[in-house]
Design a protein around this motif. Structure first.
Motif, mmCIF file in Angstrom:
data_model
loop_
_atom_site.group_PDB
_atom_site.id
_atom_site.type_symbol
_atom_site.label_atom_id
_atom_site.label_comp_id
_atom_site.label_asym_id
_atom_site.label_seq_id
_atom_site.Cartn_x
_atom_site.Cartn_y
_atom_site.Cartn_z
ATOM 1 N N ARG A 123 135.490 -67.890 13.117
ATOM 2 C CA ARG A 123 134.241 -67.868 13.953
ATOM 3 C C ARG A 123 132.584 -68.680 13.241
ATOM 4 O O ARG A 123 132.370 -68.513 11.804
ATOM 5 C CB ARG A 123 133.948 -66.515 13.748
ATOM 6 N N LEU A 124 132.401 -69.427 14.383
ATOM 7 C CA LEU A 124 131.080 -69.862 13.461
ATOM 8 C C LEU A 124 129.864 -69.472 14.056
ATOM 9 O O LEU A 124 128.722 -69.047 15.381
ATOM 10 C CB LEU A 124 130.942 -71.339 14.823
ATOM 11 N N PRO A 125 128.934 -68.695 12.927
ATOM 12 C CA PRO A 125 127.929 -68.130 12.776
ATOM 13 C C PRO A 125 126.625 -68.910 14.123
ATOM 14 O O PRO A 125 126.013 -69.796 13.263
ATOM 15 C CB PRO A 125 127.683 -68.208 11.835
ATOM 16 N N VAL A 126 125.908 -68.742 14.468
ATOM 17 C CA VAL A 126 125.136 -69.284 15.707
ATOM 18 C C VAL A 126 124.034 -68.406 15.561
ATOM 19 O O VAL A 126 123.725 -67.988 16.340
ATOM 20 C CB VAL A 126 125.386 -69.498 17.246
ATOM 21 N N THR A 127 122.860 -69.350 15.331
ATOM 22 C CA THR A 127 120.954 -68.811 15.495
ATOM 23 C C THR A 127 120.645 -69.816 16.704
ATOM 24 O O THR A 127 121.193 -70.974 16.799
ATOM 25 C CB THR A 127 120.659 -69.066 14.252
ATOM 26 N N LEU A 128 119.926 -68.935 17.682
ATOM 27 C CA LEU A 128 119.810 -69.590 19.258
ATOM 28 C C LEU A 128 118.474 -70.164 18.933
ATOM 29 O O LEU A 128 116.654 -69.054 18.075
ATOM 30 C CB LEU A 128 119.865 -69.012 20.575
ATOM 31 N N GLY A 129 118.166 -70.911 18.615
ATOM 32 C CA GLY A 129 116.648 -71.669 17.934
ATOM 33 C C GLY A 129 115.274 -71.400 19.464
ATOM 34 O O GLY A 129 116.314 -72.040 20.999
ATOM 35 N N CYS A 165 115.619 -67.815 16.568
ATOM 36 C CA CYS A 165 114.862 -67.941 15.822
ATOM 37 C C CYS A 165 113.445 -69.320 16.537
ATOM 38 O O CYS A 165 113.430 -69.323 17.724
ATOM 39 C CB CYS A 165 115.378 -68.701 14.583
ATOM 40 N N THR A 166 112.141 -68.864 16.345
ATOM 41 C CA THR A 166 111.374 -70.337 16.686
ATOM 42 C C THR A 166 110.882 -70.798 15.527
ATOM 43 O O THR A 166 110.612 -70.078 13.949
ATOM 44 C CB THR A 166 110.577 -69.477 17.487
ATOM 45 N N GLU A 197 121.159 -60.598 14.306
ATOM 46 C CA GLU A 197 121.486 -59.524 12.459
ATOM 47 C C GLU A 197 120.204 -59.863 12.516
ATOM 48 O O GLU A 197 119.212 -59.253 11.323
ATOM 49 C CB GLU A 197 122.380 -60.421 11.786
ATOM 50 N N TYR A 198 119.768 -61.507 12.103
ATOM 51 C CA TYR A 198 118.471 -62.110 11.952
ATOM 52 C C TYR A 198 117.090 -62.886 13.070
ATOM 53 O O TYR A 198 117.496 -63.182 14.160
ATOM 54 C CB TYR A 198 119.146 -63.658 11.466
ATOM 55 N N TYR A 199 116.339 -61.896 12.904
ATOM 56 C CA TYR A 199 115.120 -62.798 13.719
ATOM 57 C C TYR A 199 114.066 -63.182 12.854
ATOM 58 O O TYR A 199 113.843 -62.411 11.791
ATOM 59 C CB TYR A 199 114.462 -61.452 14.202
ATOM 60 N N HIS A 200 114.696 -64.389 12.357
ATOM 61 C CA HIS A 200 113.794 -65.353 11.672
ATOM 62 C C HIS A 200 112.920 -66.766 11.864
ATOM 63 O O HIS A 200 113.399 -67.498 13.151
ATOM 64 C CB HIS A 200 114.661 -66.249 10.761
#
Length: 370
Positions: A123-129, A165-166, A197-200
């Motif tokens: 699976r591709l881990p994705v962060t939405l920007g 993230c932003t 999992e991540y709010y960066h």
């Protein structure tokens, strides 16, 4: 890439300083997980050197700008989480998935294209920007964010929703109005949506100056770990940070010139009396800018000026007296009671400190010390 290991010009990276700065930012921000940005050749400190130091110093993950940098870190046998901050071509989705590299996603179209390239074996881990005011990349509408999350969750066999993230444009200024505007937009875009999992959200400035206003369990920082105070003295003096980078060379030629002799191209400097001149093997081809002519380097615990135009591979300094070949010349770092910092160089060149360090070329030999 050619790394010049046969000349005496070298950059040292202090592991002790990296560890100290990681501890400082964790203590100040309250962060549990720190991602360090090592893009652009580790901010000029060396991608592999800084990555090694950062992992040894306790960072949770590394952040880069492009796929190639992420792959270089995987080839270095680093297994920590790696986040790509920029937009990656969707056709490389499978490669990122196999290498366990997190992609920053900023459009639903990207997800749809990437889905076609993913086999589902990994699976591709994705962060939405999210674009809350940087004006660069990212979702700007809540409905688009919700649609992207739904798409990822509906294709959970191929994607893993790991982050939101932003990026703050002004988190290191005493004028907090734009920071507050972006923070308000962040909440409007994300409050009530499925939490990953991540709010960066916090960069160096937000982590240091606004830790109680932003999600700070996971932070994504750069300059502060390199020992550079983000506000450049406006909000803090950075006394608890340690400089990571030192840059030194040695004189490889020393001569006495009579009055009236020109030094280097165009003779912008001419000796006014008998002067001892030392030649040092570093130049603008290494990223030591021509605008730094006149800057004081340190020799034998005293300041001496760079004279004449800085050439591509060499420069000259005016000495108080004769020195033996091999005498150390400190461009950035401590010599005796004197110190040149990256900030000193930046102020002289009228640039930001990170513009100075990212300009250092790969042929400079870099060494991890401490």
């Amino acid at each position: 890439m050619v790394e010049a290991i046969t000349r005496p010009t070298e950059m040292t990276i202090s592991l002790a300083a990296v560890k100290n700065n990681i501890e400082v930012v964790k203590a100040t921000s309250g962060a549990d997980k720190v991602f360090l940005a090592v893009k652009s050749n580790g901010y000029g400190h060396g991608l592999h050197t800084m990555a090694e130091a950062a992992v040894a110093g306790g960072v949770y993950g590394l952040a880069v700008a492009i796929i190639d940098e992420a792959l270089a870190l995987r080839h270095q046998r680093l297994t920590v989480p790696i986040l790509i901050l920029g937009i990656s071509p969707a056709e490389y989705a499978e490669l990122m998935a196999v290498q366990h590299i997190m992609a920053t996603v900023v459009s639903i179209d990207w997800l749809k294209t990437a889905e076609q390239h993913l086999s589902g074996e990994q699976r591709l881990p994705v962060t939405l920007g999210l674009d809350t005011g940087m004006g660069r990349i990212g979702f700007r509408e809540r409905s688009e964010v919700a649609e992207a999350i739904a798409f990822v969750q509906a294709h959970a066999d191929k994607f893993e929703y790991v982050g939101l993230c932003t990026h703050f444009a002004e988190s290191d200024s005493s004028d907090t109005r734009y920071f507050e505007k972006q923070l308000k937009r962040w909440h409007a875009l994300t409050d009530g949506l499925p939490k990953p999992e991540y709010y960066h959200v916090a960069n160096s400035g937000a982590a240091l100056y606004h830790p109680n206003e932003v999600p700070h369990e996971v932070i994504r920082v750069g300059t502060v770990i390199y020992g550079i105070e983000p506000s450049r003295g406006e909000l803090a003096d950075g006394h608890d940070l340690m400089p990571v980078l030192s840059l030194r060379s040695q004189m490889n030629f020393v001569k006495k010139l009579p009055a009236g002799e020109g030094i280097s191209y165009s003779h912008i400097y001419t000796t006014s009396e008998d002067e001892w001149i030392g030649t040092v093997p570093i130049g603008y081809g290494d990223g030591w800018l021509r605008s730094l002519t006149g800057f004081n380097v340190i020799v034998d615990g005293q300041y001496v000026p760079i004279v004449g135009q800085i050439a591509m591979d060499q420069l000259m300094i005016r000495l108080p007296h004769e020195y033996p070949l091999g005498t150390t010349v400190t461009f950035i770092g401590v010599d005796g009671d004197l110190e040149n910092t990256v900030e000193d160089v930046a102020q002289y060149a009228k640039l930001a400190p990170w513009e100075i360090t990212t300009g250092f070329h790969e042929r400079i030999h870099r060494i991890l010390v401490d």
